[in-house]
Design a protein around this motif. Structure first.
Motif, PDB file in Angstrom:
ATOM      1  N   PRO A 114      -6.975  -5.466  -1.477  1.00  0.00           N
ATOM      2  CA  PRO A 114      -5.870  -6.297  -0.979  1.00  0.00           C
ATOM      3  C   PRO A 114      -4.928  -6.763  -2.072  1.00  0.00           C
ATOM      4  O   PRO A 114      -3.746  -7.033  -1.814  1.00  0.00           O
ATOM      5  CB  PRO A 114      -6.576  -7.480  -0.315  1.00  0.00           C
ATOM      6  N   ASP A 115      -5.414  -6.830  -3.317  1.00  0.00           N
ATOM      7  CA  ASP A 115      -4.547  -7.265  -4.415  1.00  0.00           C
ATOM      8  C   ASP A 115      -3.490  -6.224  -4.760  1.00  0.00           C
ATOM      9  O   ASP A 115      -2.460  -6.552  -5.361  1.00  0.00           O
ATOM     10  CB  ASP A 115      -5.376  -7.573  -5.658  1.00  0.00           C
TER      11      ASP A 115
ATOM     12  N   ARG B 265      -6.617  -7.154   4.162  1.00  0.00           N
ATOM     13  CA  ARG B 265      -5.917  -8.251   3.473  1.00  0.00           C
ATOM     14  C   ARG B 265      -6.736  -9.541   3.497  1.00  0.00           C
ATOM     15  O   ARG B 265      -6.634 -10.377   2.591  1.00  0.00           O
ATOM     16  CB  ARG B 265      -4.558  -8.490   4.131  1.00  0.00           C
ATOM     17  N   ASP B 266      -7.531  -9.723   4.528  1.00  0.00           N
ATOM     18  CA  ASP B 266      -8.305 -10.962   4.655  1.00  0.00           C
ATOM     19  C   ASP B 266      -9.525 -10.998   3.741  1.00  0.00           C
ATOM     20  O   ASP B 266     -10.136 -12.052   3.561  1.00  0.00           O
ATOM     21  CB  ASP B 266      -8.781 -11.127   6.107  1.00  0.00           C
TER      22      ASP B 266
ATOM     23  N   ASP C 125       3.298  -4.278   0.725  1.00  0.00           N
ATOM     24  CA  ASP C 125       3.766  -4.820   2.002  1.00  0.00           C
ATOM     25  C   ASP C 125       3.989  -3.665   2.969  1.00  0.00           C
ATOM     26  O   ASP C 125       4.477  -2.595   2.586  1.00  0.00           O
ATOM     27  CB  ASP C 125       5.071  -5.596   1.811  1.00  0.00           C
TER      28      ASP C 125
ATOM     29  N   HIS D  65     -10.253 -10.574   0.339  1.00  0.00           N
ATOM     30  CA  HIS D  65     -10.064 -10.567  -1.111  1.00  0.00           C
ATOM     31  C   HIS D  65     -11.189 -11.385  -1.737  1.00  0.00           C
ATOM     32  O   HIS D  65     -11.950 -12.074  -1.044  1.00  0.00           O
ATOM     33  CB  HIS D  65      -8.694 -11.116  -1.478  1.00  0.00           C
TER      34      HIS D  65
ATOM     35  N   MET E 257      -2.497  -3.798  -2.338  1.00  0.00           N
ATOM     36  CA  MET E 257      -1.930  -3.262  -1.101  1.00  0.00           C
ATOM     37  C   MET E 257      -0.443  -3.618  -1.007  1.00  0.00           C
ATOM     38  O   MET E 257      -0.066  -4.778  -1.158  1.00  0.00           O
ATOM     39  CB  MET E 257      -2.670  -3.809   0.123  1.00  0.00           C
TER      40      MET E 257
END
Length: 519
Positions: free
Chosen positions: A265-266, A294-295, A270, A297, A268
């Motif tokens: 997620p760090d 994204r949730d 937009d 991390h 990824m």
């Protein structure tokens, strides 16, 4: 078929629009002919009937074993069927019959690479470059093979050479973007050169293989897919979503399901409008949905896994250097602490800070960092550290490896496993019977973690505390799975095969293509 390998052959006058029918009619009327069989093989290849092309080429070669058209067509059709070893054998025959033909040597090298024979691939591609020093395709292919084998220096050299010959060599740009240091200004140049030209790349599997739309990005945030979605069983349609064009979701090739390969997620990007629209409107299953990734991390893990029985997750704080909050971690943490740059993996720039000054200095080295409480997890019996890795496939835990070493920062290839038969034996016992190796409490905890993560593919690095609880180091979707080629570690491959088979089953079930995924 590579057009540079196609050999022009005479075509009968007044040929009907359907060349396959024409050549079959000639064979029926005039009897078997190696020349006509070779032409039929070419025509069948052009229609996508690769199995038929191989059969016709075989018939031609029985009558004329040195027929170059038949041999080239057969090699190309075998490649399309992902029968790479057989294709390499045909290209090797051609290379011997036509020495110094760069196009044939490139075909040989790429077939060897796909067959998992990198040394032979490199040798063939080096011969191609020697035969035709100005061949950018050969140099780019060499760079790609070197990159796959982990020889970054050779890969960079070959890719740079390819670009001096052809500045538009997309493969060379792609590999340089991945291989150069993240802070190298050339990275952005190579990414743009590669992905502004082409955002969708199809890696074709066999004709009946399930097609997987892979969401990926130019940054090093992706799950390695060579073994999870091997070309022998799947067609990959890779969509580089950080370069997605407006309305590109309307142009995507048909696919059976969507697999989000962006696991960090760090890193990824937009999601652009066409990607968001595709995710919102698709009727295909989506594995590891980007919103879920994204949730998950590092800083979210303590809360996400909080309250699970027998699970210990050290406190984690994300610190932004440019907001002047370097010392906010002191409120939530006790020394010593581990400082990790956000988006880093493999222990890169990881620091165990014993003092506030050491921690502050480590935090200042990266724009964002994670600060984590350090736990001493040495085993009392031998003073060694044990880091287990388990892979979650469709929320089921499968053992992958156990690294045992004297240092707190345990990585498999630096832990000294090769020099320690007793440690390898312990790992083998864990792989055969993880419940017996780590205990029922730990196995139940792993099952609860898998359910709480709620990812289709993920993994966890952990240790087991003396009381049987699981100490979580990290849990995310970035975990690599690969078979071992070193005979010393071949005992791991049975566990690897179980994991890869579980991925196959999950994809078959989700895509509705049960029974269509085969080895």
């Amino acid at each position: 078929m590579n057009q540079s390998l196609r050999v022009a052959m005479p075509v009968p006058e007044n040929q009907p629009a359907d060349p396959v029918r024409n050549y079959r009619a000639l064979l029926a009327a005039e009897g078997d002919s190696a020349v006509v069989q070779a032409l039929l093989a070419q025509a069948l290849y052009d229609t996508g009937d690769y199995t038929g092309a191989v059969a016709a080429a075989d018939a031609a070669l029985r009558g004329h074993p040195t027929d170059g058209v038949a041999r080239i067509t057969r090699a190309s059709a075998l490649n399309a069927l992902c029968r790479f070893e057989a294709a390499a054998a045909d290209f090797a025959v051609l290379a011997q019959a036509h020495p110094g033909r760069a196009a044939i040597l490139i075909g040989l090298g790429t077939a060897y690479a796909e067959a998992g024979q990198p040394r032979e691939a490199i040798a063939a591609l080096m011969q191609a470059i020697a035969a035709e020093p100005g061949n950018a395709e050969a140099a780019a292919a060499l760079g790609a093979v070197c990159a796959r084998t982990g020889n970054a220096a050779a890969a960079i050299t070959a890719c740079r050479y390819a670009l001096t010959l052809d500045p538009d060599q997309v493969i060379a740009h792609q590999n340089l973007a991945a291989l150069l240091a993240a802070d190298d200004p050339a990275v952005a140049v190579h990414r743009d050169a590669a992905y502004r030209r082409k955002q969708i790349v199809t890696i074709a599997g066999p004709p009946a293989a399930p097609a997987v739309l892979v969401l990926t990005c130019a940054a090093a945030a992706n799950i390695p897919l060579d073994h999870l979605l091997p070309r022998r069983r799947f067609t990959q349609i890779r969509w580089f979503i950080d370069y997605a064009c407006p309305d590109q979701d309307r142009e995507l090739p048909p696919h059976d399901l969507v697999f989000n390969a962006i696991g960090d997620p760090d890193l990824m990007p937009d999601l652009r409008a066409p990607v968001e629209r595709m995710l919102r409107e698709t009727d295909r299953p989506v594995l590891n949905h980007p919103a879920r990734i994204r949730d998950i991390h590092r800083a979210a893990l303590p809360e996400l896994l909080g309250g699970l029985p027998d699970v210990v997750v050290p406190p984690v704080t994300r610190v932004a250097r440019d907001r002047h909050d370097e010392n906010l971690w002191l409120v939530a943490h006790c020394l010593p602490v581990i400082v990790r740059p956000a988006g880093s993996h493999g222990g890169e720039n990881l620091v165990c800070a014993a003092t506030e000054a050491e921690a502050t200095a480590a935090i200042a080295r990266a724009p964002h960092s994670y600060v984590t409480d350090f736990y001493d997890y040495r085993a009392a019996a031998d003073g060694l550290h044990r880091k287990y890795r388990v892979i979650f496939v469709d929320r089921v835990a499968y053992p992958y490896h156990l690294a045992i070493g004297p240092d707190w920062l345990v990585h498999y290839w630096t832990a000294g496993m090769a020099e320690a038969p007793a440690r390898r034996a312990e790992e083998a016992r864990f792989l055969r019977d993880p419940a017996r190796a780590i205990g029922a409490r730990a196995m139940a905890a792993l099952g609860a973690i898998a359910a709480r993560l709620d990812l289709d593919y993920a993994g966890i690095d952990f240790s087991v505390l003396p009381d049987g609880r699981v100490l979580v180091f990290e849990a995310n979707a970035t975990m690599l799975v690969h078979p071992e080629t070193d005979a010393m570690f071949a005992y791991k491959n049975e566990a690897v095969a179980v994991i890869l088979a579980a991925v196959d089953r999950m994809i078959a079930q989700r895509s509705g293509r049960i029974g269509s995924v085969s080895g």
